[in-house]
Write a protein that holds these residues in place. Structure first.
Motif, PDB file in Angstrom:
ATOM      1  N   GLY A  36     -10.177 -10.258   4.965  1.00 13.17           N
ATOM      2  CA  GLY A  36      -8.359 -10.542   4.595  1.00 13.17           C
ATOM      3  C   GLY A  36      -7.828  -9.027   4.908  1.00 13.17           C
ATOM      4  N   LEU A  37      -8.198  -8.037   5.149  1.00  9.25           N
ATOM      5  CA  LEU A  37      -7.162  -6.886   5.380  1.00  9.25           C
ATOM      6  C   LEU A  37      -5.984  -7.522   5.839  1.00  9.25           C
ATOM      7  N   ALA A  38      -5.979  -7.859   7.085  1.00  7.22           N
ATOM      8  CA  ALA A  38      -4.440  -8.097   7.601  1.00  7.22           C
ATOM      9  C   ALA A  38      -3.666  -9.328   6.893  1.00  7.22           C
ATOM     10  N   GLN A  93     -11.344  -4.067  11.136  1.00  4.01           N
ATOM     11  CA  GLN A  93     -10.202  -4.535  10.645  1.00  4.01           C
ATOM     12  C   GLN A  93      -9.110  -3.377  10.541  1.00  4.01           C
ATOM     13  N   GLU A  94      -9.437  -2.374  10.184  1.00  5.05           N
ATOM     14  CA  GLU A  94      -8.629  -1.015   9.968  1.00  5.05           C
ATOM     15  C   GLU A  94      -7.966  -0.652  11.459  1.00  5.05           C
ATOM     16  N   GLU A  95      -9.102  -0.632  12.463  1.00  3.18           N
ATOM     17  CA  GLU A  95      -8.815  -0.325  13.835  1.00  3.18           C
ATOM     18  C   GLU A  95      -7.801  -1.387  14.138  1.00  3.18           C
ATOM     19  N   ALA A  96      -7.715  -2.467  14.013  1.00  6.55           N
ATOM     20  CA  ALA A  96      -6.955  -3.744  14.681  1.00  6.55           C
ATOM     21  C   ALA A  96      -5.652  -3.564  14.102  1.00  6.55           C
ATOM     22  N   LEU A  97      -5.525  -2.974  12.536  1.00  6.26           N
ATOM     23  CA  LEU A  97      -4.117  -2.899  12.227  1.00  6.26           C
ATOM     24  C   LEU A  97      -3.323  -1.523  12.904  1.00  6.26           C
TER      25      LEU A  97
END
Length: 194
Positions: free
Chosen positions: A71-73, A173-177
């Motif tokens: 659920g990061l984003a 998920q960090e990369e996607a942000l």
């Protein structure tokens, strides 16, 4: 990690932002970086230093709002929509927290706490603080950086190796942000913590 030199630099940026701030809400400082880069330490030091000078500060840890390991984003978007947007209008904000131990939604977090005035400064700390969702509400953005092997060791030691098998998925998920908005490249200050 020694935060004395970065601490002074960040405090200078916050002071300058407060001097030029003309909106109805508080000055918002984002402290971003990949997992294990030292965000919590620096955000805590900044918050303590500002409070010692008599500044009313709210510290908001994004990890409290991530709705689980995937659920990061979603957590970043919920904080931007529920807390940062209302604060920018001079209104209180709310976000549902996540109870990591029980793996379910937790209580609602209110900023400011009920019965309190809006703070002078809000420190938003965590992966995604400089994301596209949060960026419109930031007055200052600080990016913390360390090599992956250092970050991984710090994160796993901090959390007693509870998410060793989740490291790669979280990093994706960090990369996607970062692909949506390169917070490091757009930061007011980059702090190397190793």
């Amino acid at each position: 990690m020694s935060v004395h030199a970065p601490l002074e630099a960040v405090l200078g940026l916050v002071t300058a932002a407060r001097a030029r701030h003309d909106g109805p809400g508080p000055v918002v400082l984002g402290v971003d970086g990949r997992s294990g880069s030292g965000k919590s330490d620096l955000a805590g030091a900044v918050t303590a230093a500002l409070r010692a000078d008599g500044t009313d500060v709210a510290l908001l840890a994004l990890e409290d709002a991530y709705p689980g390991w995937d659920g990061l984003a979603a957590g970043v978007a919920a904080v931007a929509r529920g807390v940062l947007a209302p604060l920018s209008r001079g209104e209180p904000g709310t976000v549902r927290t996540f109870d990591w131990d029980a793996a379910r939604p937790g209580p609602v977090l209110r900023v400011p706490a009920p019965g309190r005035p809006l703070p002078d400064v809000v420190v938003v700390e965590g992966c995604g603080a400089g994301s596209a969702a949060c960026a419109p509400y930031l007055d200052v953005l600080v990016w913390l950086e360390a090599p992956e092997e250092v970050r991984r060791r710090r994160a796993l030691e901090r959390d007693d190796h509870t998410w060793t098998e989740r490291w790669a998925a979280w990093a994706a998920q960090e990369e996607a942000l970062l692909a949506e908005r390169d917070a490091r490249a757009l930061a007011d200050l980059v702090v190397r913590t190793a």
